[in-house]
Design a protein around this motif. Structure first.
Motif, mmCIF file in Angstrom:
data_model
loop_
_atom_site.group_PDB
_atom_site.id
_atom_site.type_symbol
_atom_site.label_atom_id
_atom_site.label_comp_id
_atom_site.label_asym_id
_atom_site.label_seq_id
_atom_site.Cartn_x
_atom_site.Cartn_y
_atom_site.Cartn_z
ATOM 1 N N ALA A 63 0.899 -1.419 0.481
ATOM 2 C CA ALA A 63 0.337 -0.111 0.034
ATOM 3 C C ALA A 63 0.980 1.029 -0.029
ATOM 4 O O ALA A 63 2.574 0.994 0.289
ATOM 5 C CB ALA A 63 -1.177 -0.084 0.831
ATOM 6 N N PHE A 89 -3.724 2.504 5.295
ATOM 7 C CA PHE A 89 -4.788 1.613 6.163
ATOM 8 C C PHE A 89 -6.473 2.102 5.397
ATOM 9 O O PHE A 89 -6.251 3.343 5.684
ATOM 10 C CB PHE A 89 -4.709 0.985 6.802
ATOM 11 C CG PHE A 89 -3.307 0.389 7.579
ATOM 12 C CD1 PHE A 89 -2.580 -1.156 6.650
ATOM 13 C CD2 PHE A 89 -2.255 1.324 7.869
ATOM 14 C CE1 PHE A 89 -1.744 -1.407 7.579
ATOM 15 C CE2 PHE A 89 -0.562 0.692 8.680
ATOM 16 C CZ PHE A 89 -1.456 -0.614 8.143
ATOM 17 N N THR A 90 -7.338 1.195 5.711
ATOM 18 C CA THR A 90 -8.805 1.542 5.027
ATOM 19 C C THR A 90 -9.173 2.586 7.147
ATOM 20 O O THR A 90 -8.177 1.092 8.420
ATOM 21 C CB THR A 90 -9.689 1.306 4.795
ATOM 22 O OG1 THR A 90 -9.292 -0.992 5.322
ATOM 23 C CG2 THR A 90 -9.200 0.608 3.241
ATOM 24 N N VAL A 93 -9.783 -1.528 9.131
ATOM 25 C CA VAL A 93 -8.141 -2.620 9.077
ATOM 26 C C VAL A 93 -7.745 -1.920 10.887
ATOM 27 O O VAL A 93 -7.781 -1.016 10.783
ATOM 28 C CB VAL A 93 -7.114 -2.272 8.437
ATOM 29 C CG1 VAL A 93 -5.918 -2.650 8.498
ATOM 30 C CG2 VAL A 93 -7.912 -3.087 6.797
ATOM 31 N N ILE A 95 -4.956 -1.671 13.220
ATOM 32 C CA ILE A 95 -3.266 -1.479 13.020
ATOM 33 C C ILE A 95 -3.015 -2.040 13.670
ATOM 34 O O ILE A 95 -1.919 -2.371 13.709
ATOM 35 C CB ILE A 95 -3.224 0.011 12.765
ATOM 36 C CG1 ILE A 95 -3.976 0.982 11.495
ATOM 37 C CG2 ILE A 95 -2.274 0.617 12.611
ATOM 38 C CD1 ILE A 95 -4.106 2.095 11.646
ATOM 39 N N LYS A 98 -1.162 -5.068 12.677
ATOM 40 C CA LYS A 98 0.468 -4.815 11.475
ATOM 41 C C LYS A 98 1.372 -3.663 12.443
ATOM 42 O O LYS A 98 2.197 -3.750 11.354
ATOM 43 C CB LYS A 98 -0.735 -3.541 10.429
ATOM 44 C CG LYS A 98 -1.816 -4.229 9.996
ATOM 45 C CD LYS A 98 -1.469 -5.601 9.127
ATOM 46 C CE LYS A 98 -2.827 -5.749 8.442
ATOM 47 N NZ LYS A 98 -2.288 -7.140 7.377
ATOM 48 N N GLY A 122 -8.040 5.467 10.041
ATOM 49 C CA GLY A 122 -6.867 4.809 9.372
ATOM 50 C C GLY A 122 -5.334 5.120 9.089
ATOM 51 O O GLY A 122 -4.178 4.841 8.744
ATOM 52 N N CYS A 124 -1.574 5.922 10.612
ATOM 53 C CA CYS A 124 -0.792 4.463 12.170
ATOM 54 C C CYS A 124 0.908 5.417 12.386
ATOM 55 O O CYS A 124 1.020 6.626 11.249
ATOM 56 C CB CYS A 124 -0.181 3.566 11.066
ATOM 57 S SG CYS A 124 0.954 3.981 9.812
#
Length: 144
Positions: A63, A89-90, A93, A95, A98, A122, A124
């Motif tokens: 992404a 990210f959407t 998701v 996070i 991740k 979204g 991060c």
């Protein structure tokens, strides 16, 4: 049609994907029920083994996003240790799953790791151990 691996000790001029016809005979009164090949193979010849080199491919990012904020005070070298990245990210998701994933800034080739979520849109937090010289608006890529 069968698929099998064949070794030619004397070599061959056949290439992968070429049609290869191997003729065998089976004799009715052979107690071993063996298959026989009644032809002479070419004598073994000296050959050299060539090393196969794999081409390096640039890994495509999972992404892309961009730096929206640089957090904290810059170090003496003018680098920031934390950045807020949007667009990787959407909002759906999680996070937190991740955390630890690698993020690269293509313009400066600096790499960091996802430290956690930032807000609910979204975004991060990405930490850069060696610092970050990129500016707000720079592109970021999520790597595998």
């Amino acid at each position: 049609a069968w698929k099998l691996r064949v070794v030619f000790p004397g070599g061959t001029e056949a290439r992968e994907g070429d049609a290869l016809i191997l003729k065998f005979k089976r004799y009715a009164h052979d107690p071993l029920k063996a298959m026989h090949q009644d032809l002479e193979l070419p004598k073994a010849r000296m050959a050299t083994r060539m090393e196969v080199t794999k081409k390096k491919r640039d890994k495509k990012p999972l992404a892309t996003g961009e730096i929206v904020t640089l957090k904290g005070e810059p170090t003496e070298a003018g680098k920031y240790e934390m950045a807020i990245v949007a667009g990787l990210f959407t909002p759906e998701v999680n996070i937190r799953d991740k955390v630890g994933s690698r993020v690269r800034i293509p313009s400066t080739q600096e790499e960091g790791k996802i430290a956690g979520p930032f807000g609910k849109a979204g975004k991060c937090k990405v930490s850069f151990e060696n610092g970050l010289t990129a500016q707000v608006g720079a592109k970021a890529e999520l790597l595998s």
